[in-house]
Design a protein around this motif. Structure first.
Motif: not given
Length: 337
Positions: A221-242
């Motif tokens: 699976t792809v995973f991250t910190s709960a903080n990134n998932a909740e508070n860094e949506r643009g960054q997280t979506e950018g990572f998943l797109r790439a």
């Protein structure tokens, strides 16, 4: 663990992911650390890096390499890594329960018709009669840690055969390989680029396929910190797109084989920078091609498989009964399959 960084790596463009678009790029030179194993199954991240897909999203990526899943989960929780790809483990689930980590998508999957993970016997065990998974009873089955994906696979396989095995934790994949070669452990299950390489060299015997026992298994699976998932949506979506663009390129070149022979060769050369990099390309190429399992499109996540894994952890007393899939997964980022 080792680090490797290259900023702004550019290359051929791949298929566009369907994750939400936020601009081109949405971010600007956002530094992040991505956890990985030196496995072909982590190729989507390597492709996204080498072909500039992370850079397209304004992400300045550095890799941090690990030798097992549990330490990677701890690194995400502590902030030593921002995003990572690895198997669901008891440690990851416990960190999610504590509010420290979230699964945001799927990566490697077992799929009917695609040669996947193998069940191995040491040569000594094979000669003593371990020629199929039905003969696993009483044998030593290698795992990295209790609650690892190896533990899950071994338990599901032995349960299906109605036998009991003894799990032997050896912490690192390299240590397991050494123990298999020397006959200190009897059995193991692992991704095909390692399994076939060992078997081809005469170091072990292949005695079965994981997919025959765990069909449609969401291996990583792809995973991250709960903080990134909740508070860094643009960054997280950018990572998943790439990441998803990298997966599309990988699947087209080596899994579906729709991109042509040259694209396949180019893909193997790219992955060789990270996997079996200490071997000449001519010796590494076959093993890398053998490791080409499906990486889910758009980081889709097989929730039925995730639930099965959670149910197994609970049955083994490795996680609390109160933990649900919502505890582990933020389903707002990637499609479920």
């Amino acid at each position: 663990m080792t680090n490797f960084s290259r900023r702004g790596a550019m290359g051929l463009l791949g298929g566009a992911a369907t994750l939400p678009m936020l601009g081109t790029p949405a971010l600007a030179n956002t530094k992040m650390t991505v956890g990985a194993l030196r496995f072909t199954s982590h190729a989507a991240s390597f492709v996204a890096f080498e072909r500039g897909y992370f850079a397209d999203e304004g992400l300045d990526v550095e890799f941090k390499f690990f030798q097992a899943a549990q330490p990677m989960a701890v690194a995400i929780a502590s902030g030593d890594a921002d995003y990572a790809v690895t198997a669901i483990s008891g440690g990851l689930v416990s960190l999610a329960e504590k509010g420290a980590a979230k699964v945001i998508g799927g990566a490697l999957s077992e799929e009917k018709g695609i040669d996947g993970q193998k069940i191995l016997a040491s040569n000594a065990a094979y000669e003593a009669g371990l020629t199929s998974p039905a003969a696993l009873g009483g044998k030593n089955y290698a795992v990295t840690q209790a609650g690892s994906s190896f533990h899950y696979m071994g338990s599901k396989i032995s349960a299906a055969e109605g036998v009991s095995v003894k799990f032997k934790p050896l912490q690192k994949v390299g240590a397991i390989i050494g123990a298999m070669k020397s006959g200190q452990v009897d059995a193991w299950s692992i991704v095909p680029h390692i399994a076939k390489g060992l078997a081809g060299a005469g170091a072990v015997k292949i005695i079965g396929n994981v997919a025959d026992y765990i069909p449609n298994y969401q291996v990583t699976t792809v995973f991250t910190s709960a903080n990134n998932a909740e508070n860094e949506r643009g960054q997280t979506e950018g990572f998943l797109r790439a990441f998803s663009r990298g997966a599309d390129d990988f699947n087209a070149a080596l899994v579906d084989k729709t991109a042509g022979d040259q694209a396949a060769t180019d893909m193997v050369k790219l992955i060789h920078k990270y996997v079996y990099a200490d071997r000449p390309f001519e010796k590494a190429e076959k093993s890398i091609r053998n490791g080409a399992m499906r990486i889910n499109q758009n980081a889709g996540l097989n929730m039925s498989s995730v639930q099965d894994q959670l149910d197994w952890f609970k049955s083994e007393g490795l996680i609390k009964d109160s933990i649900t899939s919502e505890t582990l997964v933020d389903s707002s980022y990637a499609p479920t399959i």
